[in-house]
Enzyme design. Sequence first.
Site, PDB file in Angstrom:
ATOM      1  N   HIS A   1      20.606  39.532  61.180  1.00  0.00           N
ATOM      2  CA  HIS A   1      21.040  40.132  60.064  1.00  0.00           C
ATOM      3  C   HIS A   1      20.647  41.272  59.893  1.00  0.00           C
ATOM      4  O   HIS A   1      19.854  42.144  59.006  1.00  0.00           O
ATOM      5  CB  HIS A   1      21.067  38.651  59.219  1.00  0.00           C
TER       6      HIS A   1
ATOM      7  N   CYS B   1      22.871  29.072  63.496  1.00  0.00           N
ATOM      8  CA  CYS B   1      23.789  29.094  63.223  1.00  0.00           C
ATOM      9  C   CYS B   1      24.255  27.948  61.727  1.00  0.00           C
ATOM     10  O   CYS B   1      23.714  26.462  61.834  1.00  0.00           O
ATOM     11  CB  CYS B   1      25.206  28.565  64.092  1.00  0.00           C
TER      12      CYS B   1
ATOM     13  N   GLY C   1      23.759  34.066  57.569  1.00  0.00           N
ATOM     14  CA  GLY C   1      24.005  35.521  56.744  1.00  0.00           C
ATOM     15  C   GLY C   1      23.186  34.980  55.159  1.00  0.00           C
ATOM     16  O   GLY C   1      23.161  35.874  54.633  1.00  0.00           O
TER      17      GLY C   1
ATOM     18  N   GLU D   1      30.676  39.240  61.483  1.00  0.00           N
ATOM     19  CA  GLU D   1      29.406  38.184  62.691  1.00  0.00           C
ATOM     20  C   GLU D   1      29.746  38.789  64.068  1.00  0.00           C
ATOM     21  O   GLU D   1      30.520  38.629  64.615  1.00  0.00           O
ATOM     22  CB  GLU D   1      30.055  36.986  62.673  1.00  0.00           C
TER      23      GLU D   1
ATOM     24  N   CYS E   1      29.311  32.363  56.982  1.00  0.00           N
ATOM     25  CA  CYS E   1      28.038  32.919  57.859  1.00  0.00           C
ATOM     26  C   CYS E   1      27.359  32.164  56.944  1.00  0.00           C
ATOM     27  O   CYS E   1      26.636  32.796  56.423  1.00  0.00           O
ATOM     28  CB  CYS E   1      27.738  33.496  58.259  1.00  0.00           C
TER      29      CYS E   1
HETATM   30  N1  LIG Z   1      27.119  35.152  65.148  1.00  0.00           N
HETATM   31  C1  LIG Z   1      25.680  34.701  65.176  1.00  0.00           C
HETATM   32  C2  LIG Z   1      25.804  33.171  64.697  1.00  0.00           C
HETATM   33  C3  LIG Z   1      26.708  32.522  64.097  1.00  0.00           C
HETATM   34  C4  LIG Z   1      26.647  32.040  63.016  1.00  0.00           C
HETATM   35  C5  LIG Z   1      27.239  31.760  61.830  1.00  0.00           C
HETATM   36  N2  LIG Z   1      28.822  30.985  61.536  1.00  0.00           N
HETATM   37  C6  LIG Z   1      25.970  30.634  60.673  1.00  0.00           C
HETATM   38  O1  LIG Z   1      26.390  29.929  59.955  1.00  0.00           O
HETATM   39  O2  LIG Z   1      25.174  31.747  60.535  1.00  0.00           O
HETATM   40  C7  LIG Z   1      25.177  35.120  65.735  1.00  0.00           C
HETATM   41  O3  LIG Z   1      25.526  36.129  67.099  1.00  0.00           O
HETATM   42  O4  LIG Z   1      23.578  35.203  65.641  1.00  0.00           O
END
Ligand SMILES: N[C@@H](CCC[C@H](N)C(=O)O)C(=O)O
Length: 288
Positions: free
Chosen positions: A170, A74, A231, A219, A228
Amino acid sequence: MKFTKMHGLGNSYIYVDGFREKIPDEECLPDLASEVANPYTGIGSDGLILILPSNVADVRMRVFNSDGSEAKNCGNGLRCVSKYAYEQQHVEQANFSIETFGAIVESQVHLDEEGKVSEVTVDMGVPRLKRKEVPMRGKGGALEAHVIDATEPINGNDYTFTAVSMGNPHAVFFVDNFADAPVESVGPLVEKADLFPEGTNVEFISMKNTSEIDFAVWERGSGVTQACGTGACAAVVAAVLNGEAKKDEAITVHLPGGDLTIHWSSKDDHVWMKGPAVTVCTGTYFPA
Ligand SMILES: N[C@@H](CCC[C@H](N)C(=O)O)C(=O)O
């Protein structure tokens, strides 16, 4: 349970300090994440992050999405954990290491005139591009290949995207009309497609020019969020792989919650992320 709510560009998590607090039993953590994330009956956030002692780094981070699933990385969380660890003196230097699920990253905090952490730079490591590393299903040699501007069938329709792992998966879609990006329709469909055995985060991006990207995200495990970090890194990697941006150039990613600066270095292939981290409040949560 004492908590701190923090956010990185509006991507908020409830942070629990395992250096000081007794962390609930392992089997309780998924439910706890969903409960604290609930804006009506909990505190309200995109999930739960544990800040823990580590045997191999200065600090360890564990991330739970708002649906209770655990994520391996994250980006916004890494910046907030960095701010917390430095300001709470769990680390003494401005440069330190953080253990994530399966990797160790290096972080550097930047201080404002009051000595508080305002921004953080994180070495997000080398992006993983092989199909099997994302991971995506496939056969034989295809598992070794990169998925760049590739068209794949999902639920009977064809979708074209670039797949990148930043420790978590991603699928990055280039869209012509950014304002109408199908975040809430295509996002959940791709997130849960059988093609991705662990699910995926889904990004919709549009190049404003070679150094600026408009960005929206669905997400995995949390749905639409304001930002993200992993992301945004994946978006820059996808832009470079598709010939829309260059390595070694700082790219500004415009997320709904604000901007991140990302660059992908040709020296060591690492992706670097710089951006803010903010403390919202501290409090005591009474688990159900
Ligand atoms: N939803 C993501 C984990 C969280 C990612 C985050 N918000 C970021 O800033 O990178 C997952 O399940 O991989």
